[in-house]
Write an enzyme that holds these catalytic residues in place. Structure first.
Site, short mmCIF file in Angstrom:
data_model
loop_
_atom_site.label_atom_id
_atom_site.label_comp_id
_atom_site.label_asym_id
_atom_site.label_seq_id
_atom_site.Cartn_x
_atom_site.Cartn_y
_atom_site.Cartn_z
N HIS A 258 0.83 -1.20 0.00
CA HIS A 258 0.00 0.00 0.00
C HIS A 258 0.87 1.25 0.00
O HIS A 258 1.60 1.49 0.96
CB HIS A 258 -0.85 -0.02 1.27
N LYS B 285 -12.22 6.20 -9.57
CA LYS B 285 -11.47 7.33 -10.13
C LYS B 285 -11.96 7.64 -11.54
O LYS B 285 -11.96 8.80 -11.97
CB LYS B 285 -9.97 7.02 -10.13
#
EC number: 4.1.1.31
Length: 937
Positions: free
Chosen positions: A153, A595
């Protein structure tokens, strides 16, 4: 630092212990600041806290002005101390909250309260109430597969050193909670607590260098050691015992022999995910697998050593089986002191064989040597067979209780984790596979021009390759660097199967899948490396790993059912699937679709894609396993896992669920063993419930029509702002910390796929993380207000009532809006306006931020109207209070972050050397805000 009091009697308020813990930790932190930096610094920090609390609790504008004046007057050194103080307070409060969750669950169990939603007891109780018996649950488990998948991450902000101290502090709070303590013990406990807080205060929050992939692997292994290796077997045992009791009650003959098949495991991408990460190479993959093997074998060796200490059974007092005696006879342990202790000698033999396995796979001897030489185990199944000999012998001589402790947990661990610990998924972008195939074909057949072929001809060409044993790849040809790297990865995967077993690498995931050829290209690459074998004579073709498409963008999600229909219509591919048990996995991307199309449209297109896939797979007679690429934040598909799984469309679960657990979420959900066990149980309970008690299949068609209309409007609003508004890219880069995140040492993967500032190229994780830092949280709500407003204007009061009915009766929509409710509660447009002030083009900033603010107002207003609330999170008062209590500790960090960003960027514009303290301050505020917001990336 002293949190504001909320006085209430402990007997009347179940959350009183939490507030007591936070007060204690805040007091200790304040004392640490005073002792380390003096009374003046402590008073400054506490003054800022008091101003911030007063402003937030009473909307005291004088307090706000005093807060801003104080913050603006700070020197650089004072800023750093204030930032660190507020960051550490959030970190300590998080630990207290996690421990309170464990405390609450334990208290419910002790007082005999009804099982809470998300527990196995609650799920099994529901099944019984609906007339389902234990055998029906077992039938489902027989073909189930549930897997959280750990992924690296790029916005995980905590260092391993900080996490270690957090674990120590959590342990101490747990001990104080569970064990009555004398005054002396209480004082010793508080002194240890102070030592831990002081150590945290003096431990660097930021990394001086960027994490490597293998650093990320090492961090994930800590979670395996602490939680998964112990809690996964315990969860199996708990469910097994519960179902065995139900079978006994029903007088089922198989009750005593019941052992659940493997249906729950933990997988990983860390070390195998190459999509946009140039640092994942064949060598890194090899090292990651070796590190995983070392971790799990070390655990087995320790457990075997302890088991040998426990099973001191004498053959003079209990009759071992012939098979057990044979194991003991083969052991290198021939000590005269243990001649009558066959179990110990047998276990010494297992230890010796496993130590040899350790040396063979890891490359060195284990820390605790064996008593003698023995041949290595070739497979984990051989180790399990020997453990089963011990198990059966104990059972046969009437020592069943001895089989149910450490031996039981070890047997299950070997079944689940094997010699590879966690199946390591491979992932790469479809464009890369396409380039490699073109390179291989061009070298084998110059002028083939694969990239120029239309889709139909590509598919035909690839199918031809899959039906021949002739290799395309030759080690004597000099391919491009890209092709050499990719071929090396697949070759390493094949070696992994030989060394660690076929479960070591079981998935090959294709990012940006947009066609059938994208999947067949991977099939050809697998064939080149021996992981796919073409049909030969009467032998059917076989596939050694799952080929998994990942549909990410809105367009890809819409095309997914048609692509999979075309793929499953290919006889050759169907034959390959038969060798994989007629199960096809499909991964759905929450982050990139958000997104690409915004929160509402992403959620709706995911839901529609699942409906379409369920229909296609049913028609082809293939079992569908969905892999949900969810993130920690709502803008990336996050939110409560239980509700998310139950909100899936009918037929989308069927006992098969995989979902990603990313970075900060791994530590939050699985860092503590008790919390980890609880979250694993939630996944199992939700999957069983969604499969055996699926939602009403008759979702009214008008609901689907309404969502389609809402989604179209929301999509247009979102795309118009993000992709069609001139200057929006500039607004984003200048009004958020995205540029600073890109230079923060918080992950091995670059923030963008390419060296550009394009939003298209930006990874979804830092996109969401940046909006969270400035408190806009745009990916979690933008477009909803416009969609509902247009719908209600068009359909009037009837439309409003229809939306309210949908929210009340449809789990999908109620889950979606519940997540949005939480995100909006964390947002703060007044603070966000200060970030908008960082944009150099003031007219541009006012225009874009004005649109964001107007949409935010619309969204809150219409969300409240649809849900029937008068305030955000009205139906979740504890969460509402928790978020409200956090705001006073976030506000100063936001204020200082803006100030520091302004200073840093002004120096950049003047081409001056950056002030190291300013850079460090920015990065510390990023860390502190992430701690306070929690699921922000």
């Amino acid at each position: 630092m002293h949190p504001t009091d909320h006085e209430s009697a402990p007997s009347q308020d179940p959350h009183h212990p939490l507030r007591e813990d936070i007060r204690l930790l805040g007091r200790v932190l304040g004392d640490t600041v005073r002792e380390q930096h003096g009374e003046a610094t402590y008073e400054l920090v506490d003054q800022i806290r008091r101003h911030s609390v007063r402003f937030r609790r009473a909307d005291d504008q004088a307090a706000r002005q005093a807060l801003e004046a104080t913050l603006d007057s700070l020197s650089r050194e004072q800023m750093l101390q204030v930032i660190r103080s507020f960051s550490y307070f959030s970190l300590l409060a998080n630990i207290a909250e996690d421990q309170h969750q464990i405390r609450t669950q334990r208290q419910a169990a002790l007082t005999g309260h009804a099982a809470t939603e998300g527990t196995l007891e609650h799920a099994l109780g529901r099944f019984a109430a609906k007339g389902l018996d234990a055998q029906q649950v077992l039938d489902l488990i027989g073909h189930a597969q549930i897997a959280p998948v750990l992924t690296a991450h790029p916005t995980e902000v905590r260092r391993h050193s900080i996490l270690h101290e957090q674990m120590q502090l959590a342990r101490l709070l747990r001990e104080r909670d569970l064990t009555p303590q004398t005054p002396e013990e209480r004082a010793e406990s508080e002194e240890e607590l102070r030592r831990i807080v002081l150590t945290l205060w003096q431990t660097r929050l930021l990394r001086p260098t960027k994490l490597s992939v293998l650093d990320e692997v090492a961090n994930s292994l800590e979670t395996h050691e602490r939680t998964f290796l112990r809690e996964v077997p315990r969860l199996y045992s708990h469910l097994e015992d519960r179902l065995r009791a139900d079978l006994k009650q029903a007088r089922a003959p198989q009750a005593d022999e019941l052992e659940l098949p493997n249906f729950l495991h933990v997988a990983s991408w860390i070390g195998g995910d190459r999509d946009g990460n140039p640092f994942v190479t064949a060598q890194v993959l090899d090292s990651a697998l070796r590190m995983q093997a070392e971790c799990v074998l070390r655990h087995y060796l320790a457990e075997l050593n302890n088991l040998g200490l426990e099973l001191s059974i004498s053959a003079l007092l209990a009759n071992p089986s012939e098979a057990l005696l044979n194991l003991a006879a083969r052991s290198p342990d021939q000590s005269q002191h243990r001649q009558d202790e066959p179990y110990r000698r047998a276990i010494s033999g297992l230890y010796a064989r496993l130590a040899a396995t350790y040396q063979q796979l890891v490359g060195r001897k284990p820390a605790r040597p064996a008593l003698g030489e023995a041949p290595a185990y070739e497979t984990a199944a051989e180790l399990l067979a020997d453990l089963n000999v011990i198990h059966r012998s104990l059972k046969a001589n009437g020592s069943v209780s001895l089989t149910r402790g450490r031996l039981r947990q070890l047997r299950r661990a070997v079944q689940v984790f094997g010699f590879s610990l966690a199946p390591l998924d491979l992932r790469q972008n479809a464009d890369v596979h396409e380039q490699v195939i073109a390179d291989l074909l061009e070298a084998a057949e110059p002028g083939s021009q694969y990239l120029a072929l239309p889709e139909e001809q590509r598919v035909a060409r690839l199918l031809d390759e899959l039906q021949t044993a002739r290799p395309l790849y030759s080690p004597h040809i000099d391919y491009s660097e890209l092709s050499r790297g990719e071929i090396a990865i697949f070759q390493q995967a094949q070696l992994a199967h030989q060394r660690y077993g076929s479960q070591s690498i079981a998935q090959c995931i294709i990012s940006k899948t947009a066609s059938v050829s994208d999947l067949l290209e991977v099939a050809v690459l697998l064939k080149e490396c021996g992981l796919l074998k073409p049909a030969r004579g009467a032998d059917a073709p076989t596939l050694a790993v799952n080929i998994v498409p990942l549909f990410e963008t809105i367009g890809d999600l819409r095309a997914a059912p048609a692509i999979m229909d075309a793929l499953l219509s290919q006889p050759l591919y169907r034959a390959l699937l038969q060798s994989r048990g007629d199960v096809q996995e499909v991964m759905l991307g929450y982050s990139d679709s958000n997104k690409d199309g915004g929160f509402l449209t992403s959620g709706w297109e995911l839901y529609k894609a699942e409906i379409g896939l369920v229909e296609v797979f049913a028609r082809h007679g293939v079992r569908l396993r969905l892999f949900h690429g969810r993130g920690g934040s709502v803008g990336r598909g996050g939110g409560p896992s239980y509700q998310a799984i139950l909100a899936q469309p009918p037929g989308a679960v069927q006992g098969q669920v995989r979902l990603t657990e990313q970075g900060e979420v791994i530590a939050a959900k699985y860092g503590q063993p008790e919390t980890g066990r609880r979250n694993l149980e939630v996944l199992v309970a939700a999957t069983l419930t969604a499969s055996l008690l699926p939602p009403n299949k008759d979702v009214p068609p008008e609901y689907l029509d309404v969502m389609e209309e809402l989604s179209a409007t929301a999509f247009a609003a979102y795309r118009h702002l993000v992709y069609e508004t001139p200057g929006f890219e500039q607004f984003f880069w200048e009004s958020t910390v995205i540029a600073e995140i890109a230079h923060l040492n918080i992950g091995s993967r670059p923030a963008s796929r390419k060296k550009s500032t394009s939003i298209d190229d930006l990874r979804a994780i830092p996109w969401v993380f940046s909006w969270a830092q400035c408190r806009i949280m745009l990916p979690g709500w933008y477009g909803f207000g416009s969609a509902v407003e247009a719908y209600v204007q068009k359909h009037g009061e009837a439309g409003q009532q229809r939306l309210q009915a949908m929210h009340a009766n449809w789990p999908y929509l109620s889950s979606l809006l519940s997540n949005m409710d939480m995100v909006l509660a964390k947002s703060d447009l007044a603070i966000a306006s200060r970030y908008a002030g960082l944009v150099s083009d003031k007219a541009l900033s006012e225009a874009i931020f004005g649109r964001i603010q107007a949409e935010h107002d619309r969204t809150v207003r219409h969300l409240l109207a649809v849900t029937g609330q008068t305030a955000l999170l009205e139906r979740h008062p504890e969460l509402q209070r928790h978020i409200a209590d956090r705001h006073p500790y976030l506000d100063p960090l936001n204020h200082l972050q803006v100030t520091l960003l302004q200073s840093f960027r002004e120096r950049q514009q003047r081409n001056e050397e950056p002030d190291e303290r300013v850079q460090r301050g920015i990065h510390l505020t990023i860390n502190g805000l992430a701690q306070g917001l929690r699921n922000s990336g």
